[in-house]
Design an enzyme around this catalytic site. Structure first.
Site, short mmCIF file in Angstrom:
data_model
loop_
_atom_site.label_atom_id
_atom_site.label_comp_id
_atom_site.label_asym_id
_atom_site.label_seq_id
_atom_site.Cartn_x
_atom_site.Cartn_y
_atom_site.Cartn_z
N ASN A 76 0.89 -1.17 0.00
CA ASN A 76 0.00 0.00 0.00
C ASN A 76 0.92 1.21 0.00
OD1 ASN A 76 -1.83 2.04 0.43
ND2 ASN A 76 -2.77 1.14 2.23
N ARG B 51 -2.28 -2.03 -3.71
CA ARG B 51 -3.52 -1.29 -3.48
C ARG B 51 -3.45 0.03 -4.23
NH1 ARG B 51 -5.17 2.83 0.66
NH2 ARG B 51 -7.46 2.87 0.61
N HIS C 66 -13.01 2.53 -0.62
CA HIS C 66 -13.06 1.49 0.42
C HIS C 66 -13.70 0.20 -0.10
CE1 HIS C 66 -13.02 4.92 3.62
NE2 HIS C 66 -11.78 4.50 3.35
N ARG D 61 -11.21 15.29 6.71
CA ARG D 61 -12.04 15.68 5.58
C ARG D 61 -13.44 16.06 6.04
NH1 ARG D 61 -10.80 10.17 2.57
NH2 ARG D 61 -8.53 10.24 2.75
N ASP E 70 -8.27 12.20 15.62
CA ASP E 70 -8.38 10.86 16.17
C ASP E 70 -9.63 10.79 17.06
OD1 ASP E 70 -8.04 8.49 17.81
OD2 ASP E 70 -5.94 8.48 17.20
N VAL F 82 -12.50 3.15 13.89
CA VAL F 82 -13.59 3.73 14.70
C VAL F 82 -14.76 2.76 14.75
CG1 VAL F 82 -15.23 5.63 14.88
CG2 VAL F 82 -12.89 6.08 14.13
N GLY F 83 -15.11 2.17 13.64
CA GLY F 83 -16.25 1.26 13.60
C GLY F 83 -16.06 0.05 14.49
N GLU G 31 -8.04 -5.61 4.61
CA GLU G 31 -7.88 -5.26 3.21
C GLU G 31 -6.70 -5.98 2.57
OE1 GLU G 31 -9.16 -0.83 2.47
OE2 GLU G 31 -8.28 -0.98 4.48
#
Length: 379
Positions: free
Chosen positions: A6, A64, A153, A214, A255, A304-305, A354
């Site tokens: 990546n 990636r 994603h 963002r 964060d 976060v999820g 990923e």
């Protein structure tokens, strides 16, 4: 073994994946490429990575790549012709694709005798229906410049959707899911039967949810207003949305862990940032429920999820009339299923991977290629 890379503008993350034992394998990051104290370029970064690996055991390299535009809707062999097309697509992802291209070039030079395959974040969203991918702009202008919703994603959405189906014990093609990939970058995707039918990121990864730096959705006229009212040129105005917005713009920290700590300590800016973040999430969940019609599961993934229980609870609070509820104890324990037993809509926490997804796609792509090449062409 498959080496997954990546490559960003100033870093290369790597992982060696053995599909027979995915938990094993080296991984790491080379940072500060081209910066004081770091290596000079991506070639030097690859040399450093390979110096610590058994390069003889690498059978393929997966790369990636963030943006494949409309040209790449599946993994592609990273040869000279493919790189020429990828360079043409750079204006669509000027912050991401140049690093990916540099990584491919360096890896091909370092490992010239193994196949190199590019795997695109945008490819999973190639199934978006026309109504979902089309912006209401002049058709000729949009067509000439490739302006449409591409989504990102996708590699994460793919593997997380498959893992959610396994977790629920149901065939993927029978499920309607909302996948919430919440990291420093964040997106929501509506997945019907394993296919993306709507997603929050658009032409670029800027659109949609509130993210680390963002802004996500804003009135497009904000850019011209900042020019007129604040005297910012276009680049400076875009910089505000890309690098100084989101949680950082609202709370001074990108964060979510810091935001949650400050919120718990009574910081009003952190509290507002949390509320804006979760409000946006809830809005997208409602919209994508409407798009799907029937909803079987909501899936949280990424940093976060997977780890921020307060975000999961607040984002779905008040949706019990839709069959969406979160069990507080299961949520606090980060259980794989955090909805109550028998809930109409399952709420899941599924770790993303990923690199593994890229390795799987590389193996499939190289096997398909070999099956379609005459024996005399195989060395």
């Amino acid at each position: 073994m498959i080496l997954v890379l990546n490559s960003g503008s100033s870093s290369v993350k790597f992982r060696v994946v053995d599909l027979a034992d995915p938990a094993a394998g080296d991984r790491g990051t080379v940072e500060r490429i081209g910066e004081p104290g770091g290596v000079p370029d991506h070639g030097a970064a690859l040399a450093q990575i390979l110096g610590g690996l058994d390069a003889a055991g690498i059978t393929a390299v997966g790369h990636r790549i963030v943006h494949g535009g409309a040209r790449f809707t599946a993994p592609a062999v990273a040869d000279d012709a493919m790189l020429d097309v990828l360079r043409e697509l750079t204006p669509l992802a000027p912050l991401h694709n140049p690093g990916g291209i540099a990584g491919i070039e360096a890896a091909r030079a370092a490992l010239p005798d193994v196949p190199h395959v590019a795997v695109f974040d945008t490819a999973f969203h190639a199934t978006l229906p026309a109504a979902a991918r089309t912006y209401a702009l002049d058709r000729d202008l949009a067509s000439r410049h490739g302006i449409r919703r591409y989504g990102f994603h996708g590699t994460s959405c793919d593997i997380v959707s498959r893992r959610a189906a396994e977790l629920l014990g149901r065939p993927l093609d029978s499920l309607n899911l909302i996948v919430l990939h919440l990291g420093n970058g964040a997106s929501a995707t509506a997945v019907r039967g394993g296919r993306s039918v709507e997603t929050s990121m658009g032409l670029t990864p800027l659109e949609g949810l509130v993210m680390g730096t963002r802004s996500g959705d804003v009135d497009p006229a904000v850019l011209s207003y900042l020019h007129r009212a604040a005297g910012l040129d276009f680049a400076a105005a875009e910089e505000q949305l890309q690098r100084h917005g989101g949680l950082k713009g609202l709370a001074g920290a990108n964060d979510m862990r810091t935001v949650l700590e400050r919120r718990a300590a009574g910081d009003p800016d952190a509290a507002l940032a949390f509320d804006v973040y979760c409000h946006r999430l809830k809005k997208y969940v409602g919209a994508y429920h409407a798009v799907l019609g029937r909803l079987d599961a909501i899936v949280f993934t990424a940093g976060v999820g997977e780890h921020a229980a307060p975000v999961r609870a607040a984002a779905l609070d008040g949706l019990s009339e839709w069959g969406i509820t979160v069990d507080p104890d299961r949520n606090a324990a980060h259980a794989p299923v955090i909805s109550p037993e028998g809930a109409r809509v399952a709420v899941c926490v599924v770790p993303t991977d990923e690199e593994l997804a890229i390795a799987e796609q590389v193996q499939a792509a190289t096997q398909d290629r070999l099956r379609n090449v005459a024996p005399s062409e195989i060395n």
